[in-house]
Design a protein around this motif. Structure first.
Motif, PDB file in Angstrom:
ATOM      1  N   ASP A 117      51.387  57.955  49.610  1.00 55.42           N
ATOM      2  CA  ASP A 117      50.042  58.196  49.075  1.00 55.42           C
ATOM      3  C   ASP A 117      49.801  59.647  48.672  1.00 55.42           C
ATOM      4  O   ASP A 117      48.663  60.141  48.704  1.00 55.42           O
ATOM      5  CB  ASP A 117      48.959  57.743  50.067  1.00 55.42           C
ATOM      6  CG  ASP A 117      49.020  56.242  50.317  1.00 55.42           C
ATOM      7  OD1 ASP A 117      49.281  55.497  49.358  1.00 55.42           O
ATOM      8  OD2 ASP A 117      48.836  55.822  51.477  1.00 55.42           O
ATOM      9  N   ASP A 144      45.730  49.888  47.287  1.00 54.03           N
ATOM     10  CA  ASP A 144      46.770  50.893  47.546  1.00 54.03           C
ATOM     11  C   ASP A 144      47.946  50.712  46.590  1.00 54.03           C
ATOM     12  O   ASP A 144      48.482  51.690  46.051  1.00 54.03           O
ATOM     13  CB  ASP A 144      47.256  50.790  48.995  1.00 54.03           C
ATOM     14  CG  ASP A 144      46.258  51.329  49.999  1.00 54.03           C
ATOM     15  OD1 ASP A 144      45.310  52.012  49.567  1.00 54.03           O
ATOM     16  OD2 ASP A 144      46.429  51.073  51.208  1.00 54.03           O
ATOM     17  N   ILE A 148      55.012  59.397  46.606  1.00 51.49           N
ATOM     18  CA  ILE A 148      53.973  58.488  46.125  1.00 51.49           C
ATOM     19  C   ILE A 148      53.803  57.319  47.085  1.00 51.49           C
ATOM     20  O   ILE A 148      52.684  56.851  47.327  1.00 51.49           O
ATOM     21  CB  ILE A 148      54.302  58.012  44.701  1.00 51.49           C
ATOM     22  CG1 ILE A 148      54.041  59.165  43.717  1.00 51.49           C
ATOM     23  CG2 ILE A 148      53.478  56.786  44.320  1.00 51.49           C
ATOM     24  CD1 ILE A 148      54.296  58.846  42.283  1.00 51.49           C
ATOM     25  N   GLU A 149      54.907  56.831  47.655  1.00 48.40           N
ATOM     26  CA  GLU A 149      54.809  55.752  48.639  1.00 48.40           C
ATOM     27  C   GLU A 149      54.022  56.192  49.871  1.00 48.40           C
ATOM     28  O   GLU A 149      53.472  55.357  50.584  1.00 48.40           O
ATOM     29  CB  GLU A 149      56.210  55.282  49.047  1.00 48.40           C
ATOM     30  CG  GLU A 149      56.917  54.476  47.979  1.00 48.40           C
ATOM     31  CD  GLU A 149      56.163  53.211  47.619  1.00 48.40           C
ATOM     32  OE1 GLU A 149      55.725  52.490  48.534  1.00 48.40           O
ATOM     33  OE2 GLU A 149      55.992  52.946  46.417  1.00 48.40           O
ATOM     34  N   ARG A 172      49.280  53.387  43.717  1.00 50.95           N
ATOM     35  CA  ARG A 172      50.649  53.887  43.629  1.00 50.95           C
ATOM     36  C   ARG A 172      51.233  53.638  42.243  1.00 50.95           C
ATOM     37  O   ARG A 172      51.942  54.484  41.692  1.00 50.95           O
ATOM     38  CB  ARG A 172      51.520  53.237  44.708  1.00 50.95           C
ATOM     39  CG  ARG A 172      51.139  53.649  46.121  1.00 50.95           C
ATOM     40  CD  ARG A 172      52.104  53.102  47.151  1.00 50.95           C
ATOM     41  NE  ARG A 172      51.612  53.357  48.493  1.00 50.95           N
ATOM     42  CZ  ARG A 172      51.168  52.418  49.320  1.00 50.95           C
ATOM     43  NH1 ARG A 172      51.161  51.156  48.940  1.00 50.95           N
ATOM     44  NH2 ARG A 172      50.747  52.727  50.531  1.00 50.95           N
ATOM     45  N   ARG A 210      49.769  56.198  39.968  1.00 50.25           N
ATOM     46  CA  ARG A 210      50.313  57.531  40.212  1.00 50.25           C
ATOM     47  C   ARG A 210      51.743  57.662  39.690  1.00 50.25           C
ATOM     48  O   ARG A 210      52.146  58.735  39.248  1.00 50.25           O
ATOM     49  CB  ARG A 210      50.255  57.849  41.710  1.00 50.25           C
ATOM     50  CG  ARG A 210      48.839  58.152  42.171  1.00 50.25           C
ATOM     51  CD  ARG A 210      48.751  58.480  43.654  1.00 50.25           C
ATOM     52  NE  ARG A 210      47.398  58.862  44.019  1.00 50.25           N
ATOM     53  CZ  ARG A 210      46.995  59.137  45.250  1.00 50.25           C
ATOM     54  NH1 ARG A 210      47.852  59.073  46.255  1.00 50.25           N
ATOM     55  NH2 ARG A 210      45.739  59.483  45.490  1.00 50.25           N
ATOM     56  N   ARG A 211      52.495  56.560  39.714  1.00 50.41           N
ATOM     57  CA  ARG A 211      53.831  56.609  39.125  1.00 50.41           C
ATOM     58  C   ARG A 211      53.745  56.812  37.615  1.00 50.41           C
ATOM     59  O   ARG A 211      54.528  57.553  37.030  1.00 50.41           O
ATOM     60  CB  ARG A 211      54.610  55.330  39.437  1.00 50.41           C
ATOM     61  CG  ARG A 211      55.091  55.227  40.863  1.00 50.41           C
ATOM     62  CD  ARG A 211      56.112  54.111  41.027  1.00 50.41           C
ATOM     63  NE  ARG A 211      56.415  53.912  42.437  1.00 50.41           N
ATOM     64  CZ  ARG A 211      55.779  53.056  43.218  1.00 50.41           C
ATOM     65  NH1 ARG A 211      54.818  52.286  42.719  1.00 50.41           N
ATOM     66  NH2 ARG A 211      56.089  52.939  44.488  1.00 50.41           N
TER      67      ARG A 211
END
Length: 259
Positions: free
Chosen positions: A133, A59, A130-131, A63, A66-67
């Motif tokens: 998900d 996970d 983003i945190e 993240r 994705r950042r």
């Protein structure tokens, strides 16, 4: 006092975990197994702890990825956001921070003078997404135009728009800083139209969205704003520029050391 190192995993087990692509479980396993033996854990507890390590690690890696792919401009989050200094009401800040509007596919438009915290607030919301998900894509109108224009070369506009709209939140920052021509207006319209009632779009602008027809072709501006604001939260910021205030107070740079 030095903590004793946990014994390494047997070579065959190490190889199996590598083959199964369980890097976080493999890293945690020596310490977890040593602790389990010392404290006589139930086997199910050992399994639970190891699997939790793998899930947590994956996970976190997702993240981070994705950042990076979101292409945030500065990395500003709520940790540096001064809520009490914002002209956005506390109730509105709290409501938007729940991110429930994203789950409903609603949009957000933040308009106001330059330097009043529009981009900071929206970027903080995007990091929070983003945190939770969610997937985020960040553009300025210029970079969005470049992305769409490149896809015209190989006739992949539909695929490019579809890829962008796989994100849960699409941000277009700083609209209105410069006049927008036909290509920019078309790129903006394509994304807003494709995301309409499916994905959330957040825009920041120094002019109210109703005035977008003053910076881009009227027909496209009207169609875009109609879709953008149909299911949107409109927030207007006021006041003087925070950046200018900090500069005038000498807070914009680190003071020079006197010789």
């Amino acid at each position: 006092m030095n903590t004793p190192t946990a014994p390494a995993l047997p070579v065959d087990l190490e190889q199996l975990l590598r083959r199964m692509r369980l890097p976080y479980l493999r890293k945690a396993a020596p310490d977890v197994l040593a602790t389990a033996r010392a404290q006589r854990w139930d086997p199910a507890e050992v399994l639970r702890v190891l699997i939790t390590e793998e899930v947590t690690g994956r996970d976190s890696a997702t993240r981070r990825m994705r950042r990076r792919t979101a292409n945030f401009p500065t990395g500003k989050t709520f940790s540096t956001w001064r809520a009490e200094e914002s002209s956005i009401s506390e109730a509105t800040q709290n409501s938007l921070s729940t991110l429930e509007w994203i789950s409903r596919g609603e949009n957000l438009a933040v308009a106001g003078p330059s330097g009043t915290g529009k981009s900071h607030f929206v970027e903080a919301l995007a990091h929070a997404a983003i945190e939770q998900d969610l997937r985020v894509a960040w553009f300025t109108l210029e970079t969005l135009t470049q992305t769409i224009s490149k896809s015209k070369v190989d006739a992949s506009i539909a695929r490019t728009v579809a890829r962008i709209c796989r994100c849960d939140l699409i941000v277009v920052d700083d609209i209105g800083m410069l006049p927008a021509g036909q290509d920019a207006a078309e790129a903006f319209y394509r994304i807003v139209d494709a995301a309409y009632e499916r994905r959330s779009i957040a825009v920041t602008s120094n002019i109210h969205p109703s005035g977008f027809d003053t910076i881009m072709p009227k027909t496209l501006a009207t169609a875009t704003v109609d879709r953008l604001l149909h299911h949107a939260h409109l927030v207007q910021t006021t006041g003087e520029s925070h950046r200018l205030a900090e500069a005038l107070a000498g807070k914009g740079v680190t003071p020079l050391k006197q010789p």
